[in-house]
Design a protein around this motif. Structure first.
Motif, PDB file in Angstrom:
ATOM      1  N   UNK A   1     -67.621 -59.605 -26.400  1.00  0.00           N
ATOM      2  CA  UNK A   1     -67.861 -59.569 -27.837  1.00  0.00           C
ATOM      3  C   UNK A   1     -66.902 -58.576 -28.469  1.00  0.00           C
ATOM      4  N   UNK A   2     -66.327 -58.962 -29.597  1.00  0.00           N
ATOM      5  CA  UNK A   2     -65.348 -58.129 -30.291  1.00  0.00           C
ATOM      6  C   UNK A   2     -65.833 -57.833 -31.711  1.00  0.00           C
ATOM      7  N   UNK A   3     -65.874 -56.566 -32.058  1.00  0.00           N
ATOM      8  CA  UNK A   3     -66.130 -56.194 -33.443  1.00  0.00           C
ATOM      9  C   UNK A   3     -64.898 -56.576 -34.257  1.00  0.00           C
TER      10      UNK A   3
ATOM     11  N   UNK B   1     -59.090 -57.277 -35.454  1.00  0.00           N
ATOM     12  CA  UNK B   1     -59.909 -56.331 -34.716  1.00  0.00           C
ATOM     13  C   UNK B   1     -60.339 -55.195 -35.636  1.00  0.00           C
ATOM     14  N   UNK B   2     -61.573 -54.746 -35.469  1.00  0.00           N
ATOM     15  CA  UNK B   2     -62.129 -53.750 -36.377  1.00  0.00           C
ATOM     16  C   UNK B   2     -61.473 -52.389 -36.221  1.00  0.00           C
ATOM     17  N   UNK B   3     -60.979 -52.081 -35.016  1.00  0.00           N
ATOM     18  CA  UNK B   3     -60.467 -50.723 -34.779  1.00  0.00           C
ATOM     19  C   UNK B   3     -59.011 -50.544 -35.217  1.00  0.00           C
ATOM     20  N   UNK B   4     -58.149 -51.543 -34.972  1.00  0.00           N
ATOM     21  CA  UNK B   4     -56.738 -51.354 -35.295  1.00  0.00           C
ATOM     22  C   UNK B   4     -56.155 -52.427 -36.213  1.00  0.00           C
TER      23      UNK B   4
ATOM     24  N   UNK C   1     -57.226 -57.243 -25.498  1.00  0.00           N
ATOM     25  CA  UNK C   1     -57.838 -56.107 -24.824  1.00  0.00           C
ATOM     26  C   UNK C   1     -59.080 -55.662 -25.585  1.00  0.00           C
ATOM     27  N   UNK C   2     -59.902 -54.914 -24.885  1.00  0.00           N
ATOM     28  CA  UNK C   2     -61.092 -54.369 -25.522  1.00  0.00           C
ATOM     29  C   UNK C   2     -62.259 -55.330 -25.476  1.00  0.00           C
TER      30      UNK C   2
END
Length: 314
Positions: free
Chosen positions: A275-277, A293-296, A186-187
């Motif tokens: 694109x995924x950070x 993943x950069x966020x979680x 996701x994302x």
């Protein structure tokens, strides 16, 4: 396929000793590398090949069959490729060029890799000999393995027949990399195109939805193989790394940059038109590289198929 530490045939002490033998920078090239005295054949769960990537070397041969393609910065801001083969070997690969110090650290994340290369600076050879890899330059390969092609000028015309090297890679050789493959997470954000610039080279990846891959352009021209196949990747990783001057130079006196692939940092992962950070981490040289993943901080799976990793300066 998480990171794992593995026992190597060569100890860290041996590598350190060889490092001490490498004297001041030099620019002498040699077509012999490695000093284990073994005949090539049979070993190596992956085959890595150093591939030329300047204009006269293109189009390359056999690059479309690689499982992973690494794009590295070399002298004068130019680029060079290292193609890693595990699942299948094409009949011919090339043009083959020389190894760099960066390659030795990069390849430690693979189990028992074999490395095909045209040669190396004489002061780098002790490091190659001590590294936990199987060096297969022309001086250590069977006579039929390497040959000069007629369609390109020297030194851009050296090719290798991987079967003649005795290399016998296996898909399991990729398990040590830390790469994960799976459904699209996701994302991410929609992305059609991304360009990565070196001082004297650039790579552009353009999403082709009908082909479900990122088409590769190099220095402004669409990349193709020598038999006309368009190059494309299922996953593209732009990995931001530290680069520092090494002790080595080319014949013109240009310093060879050393790319630090052990450590941690940020990345941009392209897959499925998004694109995924991301963050990357590789704690020890013998560890694989994990992407999250950069966020979680969850593992970031790649799309199945060819992976391109472009090392960009952080």
């Amino acid at each position: 396929m998480g990171t794992r530490t593995r026992t190597r045939r060569t100890t860290v002490a041996a590598v350190a000793a060889a490092t001490a033998l490498a004297l001041a920078p030099g620019c002498t090239l040699s077509d012999t590398g490695g000093g284990d005295g073994k005949l090539p054949g049979g070993e190596g769960r992956v085959l890595a090949v150093k591939i030329d990537n300047v204009g006269p070397a293109r189009p390359q041969t056999g690059l479309d069959a690689a499982d992973v393609v690494y794009a590295e910065q070399v002298e004068a801001g130019l680029s060079r490729l290292m193609a890693v083969y595990a699942e299948r070997l094409p009949p011919v690969i090339g043009p083959v060029r020389s190894a760099r110090e960066t390659d030795l650290e990069l390849l430690r994340q693979f189990d028992d890799p074999a490395l095909a290369f045209s040669g190396a600076q004489s002061k780098l050879l002790p490091l190659i000999s001590a590294a936990p890899l199987r060096p297969l330059p022309p001086g250590k390969a069977p006579g039929a393995a390497y040959f000069r092609g007629s369609g390109k000028p020297a030194p851009h015309n050296l090719f290798v027949r991987p079967k003649a090297l005795g290399a016998d890679p296996d898909a399991s050789g990729l398990e040590s990399t830390g790469f994960r493959f799976g459904p699209r997470p996701e994302g991410g954000t929609p992305e059609r195109e991304r360009t990565v610039r070196f001082p004297a080279a650039r790579f552009t990846f353009t999403w082709a939805a009908e082909q479900k891959r990122w088409l590769v352009s190099m220095d402004g021209r669409q990349a193709r193989t020598s038999d006309g196949k368009t190059l494309g990747a299922s996953t593209v990783v732009v990995q931001y790394v530290k680069m520092r001057p090494s002790r080595f130079h080319d014949r013109s006196g240009n310093n060879t940059p050393f790319t630090e692939t052990v450590g941690s940092g940020t990345a941009r992962v392209l897959r499925d038109g998004r694109a995924y950070a991301a963050r990357w981490e590789r704690t020890l040289p013998q560890d694989g590289t994990e992407f999250t993943t950069a966020d979680d901080g969850k593992p970031l799976p790649f799309a199945k198929g060819q992976v391109w990793v472009v090392y960009a300066k952080a």
